[in-house]
Design an enzyme around this catalytic site. Structure first.
Site, short mmCIF file in Angstrom:
data_model
loop_
_atom_site.label_atom_id
_atom_site.label_comp_id
_atom_site.label_asym_id
_atom_site.label_seq_id
_atom_site.Cartn_x
_atom_site.Cartn_y
_atom_site.Cartn_z
N ASP A 191 -6.12 10.36 3.13
CA ASP A 191 -7.40 9.88 3.65
C ASP A 191 -8.23 10.82 4.31
O ASP A 191 -7.53 11.65 5.08
CB ASP A 191 -7.21 8.58 4.45
CG ASP A 191 -6.72 7.22 3.50
OD1 ASP A 191 -6.71 7.38 2.34
OD2 ASP A 191 -6.43 6.28 4.21
N GLU A 249 -4.59 -3.36 1.84
CA GLU A 249 -3.62 -4.08 1.28
C GLU A 249 -2.93 -5.37 1.96
O GLU A 249 -3.09 -5.31 3.37
CB GLU A 249 -2.19 -3.29 1.19
CG GLU A 249 -2.33 -2.01 0.13
CD GLU A 249 -1.46 -0.83 0.38
OE1 GLU A 249 -1.42 -0.03 -0.64
OE2 GLU A 249 -0.87 -0.71 1.58
N THR A 409 0.30 -1.07 -6.51
CA THR A 409 0.21 0.65 -6.42
C THR A 409 1.66 1.16 -6.89
O THR A 409 2.64 0.33 -7.24
CB THR A 409 0.02 0.96 -5.09
OG1 THR A 409 1.21 0.62 -4.20
CG2 THR A 409 -1.21 0.68 -4.41
N GLU A 447 -2.53 1.01 -9.61
CA GLU A 447 -3.05 2.12 -9.18
C GLU A 447 -1.77 3.11 -9.10
O GLU A 447 -0.62 2.75 -8.85
CB GLU A 447 -3.77 2.06 -7.74
CG GLU A 447 -4.85 0.92 -7.75
CD GLU A 447 -5.44 0.84 -6.25
OE1 GLU A 447 -4.92 1.52 -5.39
OE2 GLU A 447 -6.42 0.15 -6.00
N LEU A 450 -0.13 8.21 -5.10
CA LEU A 450 -0.33 9.48 -4.53
C LEU A 450 -1.14 10.16 -5.94
O LEU A 450 -1.09 9.73 -6.81
CB LEU A 450 1.00 10.08 -4.42
CG LEU A 450 1.64 9.34 -3.22
CD1 LEU A 450 3.01 10.05 -2.89
CD2 LEU A 450 1.16 9.42 -1.98
#
Length: 541
Positions: A191, A249, A409, A447, A450
């Site tokens: 991020d 999340e 994810t 998704e 990483l």
């Protein structure tokens, strides 16, 4: 000196694009780039030279062979892809049977909108979005930060940069997944911004924010978003993803990375020690006629960076998680998370259910220590998932009640890529979640957890999305748009992935060489726009 962007874009029709600057010991910098429409062949770069005599501006040109024929080819190819690989879907994301394929979205940089509510690097952004469109990408995912939009004063919403970005995306022909981002920015790996504030789930309905509850703030924000963007929702904005915890999340902030508090693959820590959570725990214990169980959370669950066998609570043999007290605590702890999700989804669906956009929510892919008995990191995050207890089916059923897409994810990961000593099992975890969503009859989207640019990860994404889980995912969102994505080989592989995802199961039995030839052609016709994006990114401050 020369700024050579060919290492990022490759060559176009055999000619490298080089933006020249005057050789000098003095400091020089490129300050802006002016891009002509795609069917014209010149990019003008303006340099500012600073030396002992002051500064002066030099404008030079770089040739790009982006002919009208190439533009027409891009448009024709896009039309063909939409006809062949397109598909219709119901509002909940379930695909109709007469089409196949998984649409690909791309996450935008977290700082796409600046703290002053302006679009960041607007010219470069425009070129980047055009490149994504040329590769067959369905759309983009944008974090709409509550802290930016309502940062000046309560109930004063500044949508400036987001309005620009979404109008730009719509004008280019890209769809938008808009994330209602109530969480901290910076809670995930990679991020680009940081904020370290959390709100206790126990305070959801309490007036702790200048007379308003967190749930009230979230609701008012979403109503304001709906009203401001009603002309785009359902057409350009096709999905609303509501944030429900760290990194958006549905989970507790049990493994915070900032300041080294937690490091992979630590088990994390229970988040139940503020006064609101303890009051709830005490009430639950009294209702169960076990008042002593309500004094605190587990005292033998270790610290953030312990491993399961380091602790009495999570250990395999005679672990506290598998005792009557452990079952009571884990039921209460996970139910608090489900109740939090229920409140937010009820509010979200009441606001967006009739506007023509899907609603989605995200669940974390906590794959480390998955092959242990207790699944400690999942437990501390609020997922009551152990070797004998399914923690994802209750979440999937809640999503199904609200007609919400289950976004998950880590679908790019393989078990053997992870540290063996940490007993990671992302493939098994994805399969469990897929079975839970199938059982609950709720749509599943994916998704990558990483950034990955290699064929091996792309193959796993394809396998997870199309082949191994019984039904195709309703969408895949790629993390994330950045300069590395547009480097020559990365872009070539990514465009190929998009093509294969759009083909779906119908392309599985086709000749591999034919698929590769079509993907290569797709990359070839998108290169002019990638080239322009690279120059814009390099030249615009």
């Amino acid at each position: 000196m020369a700024l050579n962007v060919a290492h990022r874009t490759g060559t176009l029709h055999g000619s490298q694009l080089i933006v020249e600057t005057v050789a000098s010991a003095a400091y020089e910098t490129i300050t802006s780039v002016f891009l002509k429409p795609p069917n014209q062949g010149t990019i003008n770069c303006r340099d500012r030279r600073i030396d002992g005599g002051g500064s002066r501006t030099i404008t030079r040109q770089a040739h790009v062979e982006t002919s009208p024929a190439v533009v027409a080819e891009v448009e024709a190819e896009e039309s063909m892809v939409h006809q062949e690989g397109g598909r219709s879907s119901n509002k909940d994301g379930r695909k109709n049977n007469h089409h196949n394929g998984v649409p690909v979205f791309v996450m935008m940089p977290l700082d796409s909108v600046t703290p002053s509510n302006a679009m960041n690097r607007k010219k470069a952004m425009g070129m980047s979005l055009q490149a994504l469109k040329s590769a067959g990408v369905e759309g983009i995912m944008v974090d709409v930060w509550w802290g930016l939009v309502e940062g000046d004063a309560p109930r004063i919403y500044n949508w400036g940069g987001y309005s620009e970005l979404m109008e730009m995306a719509g004008g280019i022909g890209l769809k938008v997944q808009a994330v209602m981002s109530f969480h901290q920015c910076g809670g995930n790996v990679g991020d680009s911004c940081k904020n370290f504030e959390y709100l206790s789930l126990g305070s959801d309905t309490l007036p702790v924010l200048k007379g308003r509850s967190p749930l009230q703030c979230y609701t008012e924000f979403m109503v304001a978003f709906r009203d401001n963007f009603q002309h785009l929702i359902g057409d350009t904005i096709v999905e609303i993803q509501v944030g429900m915890g760290p990194a958006g999340e549905l989970r507790y902030p049990s493994y915070p990375e900032q300041d080294g508090t937690w490091k992979f693959p630590g088990i994390g820590a229970f988040q139940c020690y503020d006064k609101y959570m303890l009051n709830s725990l005490k009430a639950a214990a009294e209702a169960a006629e076990k008042s002593t169980w309500g004094n605190s959370g587990p005292t033998d669950a270790g610290q953030y960076n312990n491993w399961p066998e380091d602790t009495q609570f999570f250990r395999k043999e005679n672990g506290g998680w598998n005792t009557p007290y452990g079952e009571f605590f884990l039921n209460w702890y996970s139910q608090m998370l489900l109740d939090h999700g229920e409140r937010i989804l009820s509010s979200t669906t009441s606001i967006f259910n009739s506007v023509g956009a899907k609603i989605s929510a995200k669940v974390a892919g906590i794959h480390w220590h998955y092959d242990t008995q207790s699944h400690a990191p999942e437990l501390t995050a609020g997922y009551y998932n152990t070797r004998t207890h399914d923690g994802y089916l209750p979440i999937a059923r809640m999503f199904a009640r609200h007609n919400v897409v289950f976004n998950f994810t880590c679908i790019e990961m393989r078990d053997h890529e992870q540290p063996s000593e940490a007993l990671c099992a992302p493939e098994k975890l994805v399969r469990q979640v897929a079975l839970a969503t199938k059982g609950a009859k709720v749509a599943l989207a994916g998704e990558n957890a990483l950034p990955r640019y290699d064929e091996y990860a792309h193959e796993q994404i394809l396998q997870s999305s199309l082949l191994n889980i019984g039904e195709e995912m309703c969408a895949f969102t790629y993390l994330r748009m950045n300069p590395t994505l547009f480097e020559t080989e990365n872009w070539r592989r990514f465009a190929g992935l998009v093509k294969k995802m759009k083909e779906g199961k119908s392309g599985v039995d086709r000749c591999k060489e034919q698929m590769e030839r079509e993907a290569e052609h797709f990359v070839h016709i998108s290169e002019p726009l990638v080239l322009q994006e690279a120059v814009a990114t390099a030249c615009v401050p």
